[in-house]
Enzyme design. Sequence first.
Site, PDB file in Angstrom:
ATOM      1  N   ASP A   1      31.015  36.117  45.895  1.00 52.80           N
ATOM      2  CA  ASP A   1      30.526  35.341  47.082  1.00 52.80           C
ATOM      3  C   ASP A   1      29.065  34.709  46.448  1.00 52.80           C
ATOM      4  O   ASP A   1      28.526  33.451  46.684  1.00 52.80           O
ATOM      5  CB  ASP A   1      30.218  35.926  48.240  1.00 52.80           C
ATOM      6  CG  ASP A   1      31.765  36.422  48.616  1.00 52.80           C
ATOM      7  OD1 ASP A   1      32.524  36.032  48.752  1.00 52.80           O
ATOM      8  OD2 ASP A   1      31.552  37.748  48.333  1.00 52.80           O
TER       9      ASP A   1
ATOM     10  N   SER B   1      41.841  34.268  43.898  1.00 59.41           N
ATOM     11  CA  SER B   1      41.122  34.180  42.810  1.00 59.41           C
ATOM     12  C   SER B   1      41.091  35.287  41.833  1.00 59.41           C
ATOM     13  O   SER B   1      40.993  36.368  42.230  1.00 59.41           O
ATOM     14  CB  SER B   1      39.573  34.188  43.230  1.00 59.41           C
ATOM     15  OG  SER B   1      39.245  33.563  44.276  1.00 59.41           O
TER      16      SER B   1
ATOM     17  N   GLY C   1      44.843  48.950  39.228  1.00 62.26           N
ATOM     18  CA  GLY C   1      45.657  47.502  39.535  1.00 62.26           C
ATOM     19  C   GLY C   1      45.645  46.661  38.161  1.00 62.26           C
ATOM     20  O   GLY C   1      45.476  45.506  38.105  1.00 62.26           O
ATOM     21  N   ALA C   2      45.502  47.310  36.992  1.00 59.43           N
ATOM     22  CA  ALA C   2      45.230  46.609  35.671  1.00 59.43           C
ATOM     23  C   ALA C   2      46.523  45.823  35.329  1.00 59.43           C
ATOM     24  O   ALA C   2      46.360  44.929  34.618  1.00 59.43           O
ATOM     25  CB  ALA C   2      45.123  47.717  34.678  1.00 59.43           C
TER      26      ALA C   2
ATOM     27  N   HIS D   1      32.319  41.024  52.633  1.00 59.62           N
ATOM     28  CA  HIS D   1      33.169  40.042  51.790  1.00 59.62           C
ATOM     29  C   HIS D   1      34.390  39.679  52.533  1.00 59.62           C
ATOM     30  O   HIS D   1      35.422  39.983  52.800  1.00 59.62           O
ATOM     31  CB  HIS D   1      33.664  40.562  50.476  1.00 59.62           C
ATOM     32  CG  HIS D   1      34.560  39.959  49.940  1.00 59.62           C
ATOM     33  ND1 HIS D   1      34.290  38.746  49.125  1.00 59.62           N
ATOM     34  CD2 HIS D   1      35.979  40.146  49.524  1.00 59.62           C
ATOM     35  CE1 HIS D   1      35.077  38.067  48.376  1.00 59.62           C
ATOM     36  NE2 HIS D   1      36.035  38.934  48.594  1.00 59.62           N
TER      37      HIS D   1
ATOM     38  N   GLY E   1      45.537  47.218  44.482  1.00 61.49           N
ATOM     39  CA  GLY E   1      45.738  47.044  46.163  1.00 61.49           C
ATOM     40  C   GLY E   1      46.557  45.873  46.247  1.00 61.49           C
ATOM     41  O   GLY E   1      46.982  45.108  45.246  1.00 61.49           O
TER      42      GLY E   1
ATOM     43  N   GLY F   1      43.095  42.089  36.822  1.00 61.88           N
ATOM     44  CA  GLY F   1      43.209  43.185  35.576  1.00 61.88           C
ATOM     45  C   GLY F   1      43.669  42.370  34.579  1.00 61.88           C
ATOM     46  O   GLY F   1      42.744  42.459  33.305  1.00 61.88           O
TER      47      GLY F   1
END
Length: 367
Positions: A195, A278, A47-48, A223, A125, A53
Amino acid sequence: MDSMEYLQLLQKILVVSVSLYLFSKIIKHMATFINVGKEPLRVLVTGAAGQIGYSLVPMIAKGMMLGQDQPIILHLLDIEPAMEALNGVKMELIDSAFPLLKGVVATTNAMEACEDVDIAIMVGGYPRKEGMERKDVMSENVSIYKDQAAALEMNAAPNCKILVVANPANTNALILKEFAPSIPEKDITCLTRLDHNRALGQISEKLNVDVSYVKNVILWGNHSSTQYPDVNHATVITDSGEKSVNELVADDQWLKTEFITTVQQRGAAIIKARKLSSAMSAASAACDHIRDWVLGTPKGTWVSMGVYSDGSYGIPSGLIYSFPVTCEKGEWSIVQGLKIDEFSREKMDATAKELIEEKAIAHSCLN
Ligand SMILES: NC(=O)C1=CN([C@@H]2O[C@H](COP(=O)(O)OP(=O)(O)OC[C@H]3O[C@@H](n4cnc5c(N)ncnc54)[C@H](O)[C@@H]3O)[C@@H](O)[C@H]2O)C=CC1
Ligand SMILES: O=C([O-])CC(=O)C(=O)O
């Protein structure tokens, strides 16, 4: 030997020791400067081309993840529609002239991306949007982790350390584990360090102390919004020694309500504010997670990592659950023997229950 000779001998020993010390310092400095001595490590970021990324790869290439003396070869994976953007990321990495960066592989082929990688950071993703829970992206994301498990199993270096970031992070990591049975479970983790860091940040703000003086919060479980940030064992380093967070905050009501919900809902608050989830803080937390895993946690300090449960603290095995861990020589171990009160027990079990439910949903998505 008279006293004069003795003094001369001592003087010689001192001069030789100081010279040796200075010489070793100079060599170490030069080795860091020209990056000799260490073979490059291959770090995969999936997912760069996405927003995490984009924040993460310069951090890795600058040595924030594996140290200032560790050369890196980056392997970047994304999907075909993102290939042009991925090439743009590669161009920018070259243009940054990072001294530690010894090569960039940018590809849409998972097998090629996983070839000989020592570290794999699985960010690829779909992110959730406003109003969604993280498990709402389950059906899109778990199948990615099933497919990429095979690529890692076949092509990654032995003992490749894997960190799953994409949501639902714990359950994606579990699916990866189940579909890559030859990868040792100790090598598959998920990111809950964000977190953990959020909890440190909230305590630091509340007490108006430097965040680096706050330590040993715990992020238990998933998470997700059932996660349990726990400060019962957390401390703050003060001029008069370490003091407990409970004692310094002296507001049980805040710690049991607003503090917990703020940390649980921080991801949603950021989506609301940025209209994007984020990225900078997630990338920074991913660096923290791998750095501590590989280089070790500081003495007397633990961190939170999503790891395969061994039944510690009564958490069922067969789940990837976030525990307090210490790391040494590249291995994590769950901190044992912490006292768990009734309030914590309930919260730890509730988040485990959600993970059991997520596991069943993930399996049904894959059938
Ligand atoms: N565990 C954590 O603390 C956090 C997790 N996340 C999660 O991280 C993931 C990524 O977030 P962003 O970078 O903001 O999303 P993004 O949408 O900006 O980037 C995701 C990238 O993954 C790529 N991708 C999709 N399918 C892929 C596949 N099969 N193989 C490789 N790449 C693929 C997309 O093309 C895109 O470039 C999301 O699932 C998000 O929810 C985000 C923040 C914190
Ligand atoms: O909230 C989200 O979807 C992104 C994320 O996991 C986080 O910021 O913790």
